[in-house]
Design a protein around this motif. Structure first.
Motif, PDB file in Angstrom:
ATOM      1  N   LEU A 141       0.911  -1.202  -0.042  1.00  0.00           N
ATOM      2  CA  LEU A 141      -0.004  -0.049   0.032  1.00  0.00           C
ATOM      3  C   LEU A 141       0.980   1.406  -0.116  1.00  0.00           C
ATOM      4  O   LEU A 141       1.871   1.031   0.656  1.00  0.00           O
ATOM      5  CB  LEU A 141      -0.892  -0.103   1.286  1.00  0.00           C
ATOM      6  CG  LEU A 141      -2.016   1.243   1.372  1.00  0.00           C
ATOM      7  CD1 LEU A 141      -2.995   1.008   0.314  1.00  0.00           C
ATOM      8  CD2 LEU A 141      -2.400   1.178   2.756  1.00  0.00           C
ATOM      9  N   HIS A 155      -7.129   7.405   1.701  1.00  0.00           N
ATOM     10  CA  HIS A 155      -7.377   5.856   1.248  1.00  0.00           C
ATOM     11  C   HIS A 155      -8.312   5.382   2.427  1.00  0.00           C
ATOM     12  O   HIS A 155      -8.049   5.600   3.565  1.00  0.00           O
ATOM     13  CB  HIS A 155      -6.012   5.263   1.460  1.00  0.00           C
ATOM     14  CG  HIS A 155      -5.079   5.501   0.392  1.00  0.00           C
ATOM     15  ND1 HIS A 155      -4.767   4.617  -0.775  1.00  0.00           N
ATOM     16  CD2 HIS A 155      -4.544   6.622   0.146  1.00  0.00           C
ATOM     17  CE1 HIS A 155      -4.208   5.272  -1.601  1.00  0.00           C
ATOM     18  NE2 HIS A 155      -3.612   6.464  -1.298  1.00  0.00           N
ATOM     19  N   ILE A 171      -9.881   1.702   4.086  1.00  0.00           N
ATOM     20  CA  ILE A 171      -9.543   0.367   4.016  1.00  0.00           C
ATOM     21  C   ILE A 171     -10.786  -0.207   4.749  1.00  0.00           C
ATOM     22  O   ILE A 171     -11.189   0.238   5.807  1.00  0.00           O
ATOM     23  CB  ILE A 171      -8.290  -0.224   4.825  1.00  0.00           C
ATOM     24  CG1 ILE A 171      -6.890   0.166   4.064  1.00  0.00           C
ATOM     25  CG2 ILE A 171      -8.150  -1.589   5.108  1.00  0.00           C
ATOM     26  CD1 ILE A 171      -5.758  -0.236   4.687  1.00  0.00           C
ATOM     27  N   PHE A 199      -9.192   6.394  -2.850  1.00  0.00           N
ATOM     28  CA  PHE A 199      -9.030   5.110  -3.122  1.00  0.00           C
ATOM     29  C   PHE A 199      -9.684   4.256  -2.168  1.00  0.00           C
ATOM     30  O   PHE A 199      -9.480   4.651  -0.911  1.00  0.00           O
ATOM     31  CB  PHE A 199      -7.566   4.703  -3.289  1.00  0.00           C
ATOM     32  CG  PHE A 199      -6.642   5.520  -4.230  1.00  0.00           C
ATOM     33  CD1 PHE A 199      -6.520   5.299  -5.546  1.00  0.00           C
ATOM     34  CD2 PHE A 199      -6.145   6.733  -3.722  1.00  0.00           C
ATOM     35  CE1 PHE A 199      -6.112   6.170  -6.500  1.00  0.00           C
ATOM     36  CE2 PHE A 199      -5.424   7.486  -4.609  1.00  0.00           C
ATOM     37  CZ  PHE A 199      -5.376   7.261  -5.999  1.00  0.00           C
ATOM     38  N   HIS A 231      -9.774   0.178  -0.499  1.00  0.00           N
ATOM     39  CA  HIS A 231      -9.115  -1.119  -0.773  1.00  0.00           C
ATOM     40  C   HIS A 231     -10.002  -2.235   0.260  1.00  0.00           C
ATOM     41  O   HIS A 231     -10.186  -1.922   1.430  1.00  0.00           O
ATOM     42  CB  HIS A 231      -7.592  -0.987  -0.094  1.00  0.00           C
ATOM     43  CG  HIS A 231      -6.864   0.192  -0.516  1.00  0.00           C
ATOM     44  ND1 HIS A 231      -6.101   0.079  -1.841  1.00  0.00           N
ATOM     45  CD2 HIS A 231      -6.759   1.440  -0.276  1.00  0.00           C
ATOM     46  CE1 HIS A 231      -5.436   1.235  -1.939  1.00  0.00           C
ATOM     47  NE2 HIS A 231      -6.034   2.194  -0.967  1.00  0.00           N
ATOM     48  N   ILE A 266      -4.893  -6.960   0.901  1.00  0.00           N
ATOM     49  CA  ILE A 266      -5.598  -6.280   0.239  1.00  0.00           C
ATOM     50  C   ILE A 266      -6.211  -7.281  -1.091  1.00  0.00           C
ATOM     51  O   ILE A 266      -5.007  -7.898  -1.566  1.00  0.00           O
ATOM     52  CB  ILE A 266      -4.984  -5.057  -0.377  1.00  0.00           C
ATOM     53  CG1 ILE A 266      -4.878  -4.370   0.832  1.00  0.00           C
ATOM     54  CG2 ILE A 266      -5.844  -4.277  -1.360  1.00  0.00           C
ATOM     55  CD1 ILE A 266      -4.120  -2.760   0.637  1.00  0.00           C
ATOM     56  N   GLN A 325      -9.317  -3.525  -4.869  1.00  0.00           N
ATOM     57  CA  GLN A 325      -9.042  -1.974  -4.733  1.00  0.00           C
ATOM     58  C   GLN A 325      -9.646  -1.275  -5.936  1.00  0.00           C
ATOM     59  O   GLN A 325      -9.784  -1.914  -7.079  1.00  0.00           O
ATOM     60  CB  GLN A 325      -7.705  -1.803  -4.491  1.00  0.00           C
ATOM     61  CG  GLN A 325      -6.456  -2.121  -5.475  1.00  0.00           C
ATOM     62  CD  GLN A 325      -5.131  -1.793  -4.818  1.00  0.00           C
ATOM     63  OE1 GLN A 325      -4.912  -1.084  -3.976  1.00  0.00           O
ATOM     64  NE2 GLN A 325      -4.148  -2.673  -5.283  1.00  0.00           N
TER      65      GLN A 325
END
Length: 255
Positions: free
Chosen positions: A28, A36, A38, A219, A221, A228, A231
């Motif tokens: 990452l 980002h 997650i 983004f 993920h 991951i 994505q």
């Protein structure tokens, strides 16, 4: 431009034969100006990633690399990581009886900036940040996280974020346990931090899409099985909202 790079990161918990690998090769990159997100189910390793990057002693990095602006993060102590510009907002902030919020903040700011702020300037800065987060001024004299509601703990984490001004903010389920009003206040604090300095990056860990309505990711993920597995852009969060994590859990287990 601040850049956090995570390369083929493997992390275990426990010692000897009882050791269990949690992260199984995470790659990452979070750059300044980026947000980002997650997302993933419970037990997928999201929080392990956050704590490993921050340097929690419970987690052992068995292989891989983490760098911030090219510097080896894994070679740094926890306080060195903070001074280098990393920040972790914890999912479950620890109670510290006898240490006031005000004293804690001033000690943290002094450690990160390398010098103690002038009292008058610090008081003014703290008050402005607390007002923006709708925090009662009396809050500053309370013991750190002791008796705090879930919303108060999370607002305090964002108060630290705004005061410490890190390069990269890792926010571990900052939306957990928040009602709608508190979620909006916390989200506004994250946006204020990020929008106020284009040289900062945000890594936001969450189960749900609701905070992503207020904090827009660049983004997304999907985390499953300690890595991951998918994505994409912000539209991926909508797919997860509609379809859930089941197919990604299977992909993580088979990888």
């Amino acid at each position: 431009m601040a850049t956090l790079e995570i390369r083929d990161l493997h992390v275990s918990v426990g010692d000897g034969e009882s050791a269990k690998e949690i992260l199984r090769g995470v790659d990452l990159t979070v750059k300044a100006g980026e947000t980002h997100a997650i997302m993933g189910p419970n037990g997928s390793g999201k929080s392990t990633l956050a704590y490993a990057v921050a340097g929690h002693p419970k987690y052992t990095v068995t292989s891989g690399a983490v760098t911030l602006d090219g510097e080896d993060v894994l070679a740094m102590s926890v306080d060195e990581r903070a001074r280098a510009g990393l920040f972790l907002a914890m999912q479950y902030p620890v109670e510290v009886p006898g240490v006031s919020v005000s004293n804690f903040l001033r000690s943290a700011v002094t450690a990160v900036r390398g010098e103690a702020p002038k009292l008058r300037e610090f008081a003014k800065e703290t008050k402005a940040a607390m007002d923006a987060l709708s925090i009662d001024p009396a809050f500053a004299q309370r013991s750190l996280n002791e008796g705090f509601s879930g919303g108060e703990k999370k607002r305090h984490e964002i108060l630290q974020l705004e005061m410490l001004k890190p390069k990269i903010a890792v926010l571990d389920e900052t939306d957990s346990g928040l009602d709608v009003d508190a979620l909006k206040v916390v989200s506004e604090g994250i946006n204020r931090f990020h929008d106020g300095d284009p040289e900062t990056g945000v890594l936001l860990i969450t189960h749900y899409t609701r905070i992503l309505r207020y904090v827009k990711p660049d983004f997304v993920h999907v985390f499953a099985g300690g890595r991951i597995v998918e994505q994409g852009g912000p539209e991926l969060a909508d797919v997860l909202e509609n379809e859930g994590y089941e197919k990604y859990v299977k992909a993580g287990a088979s990888a």
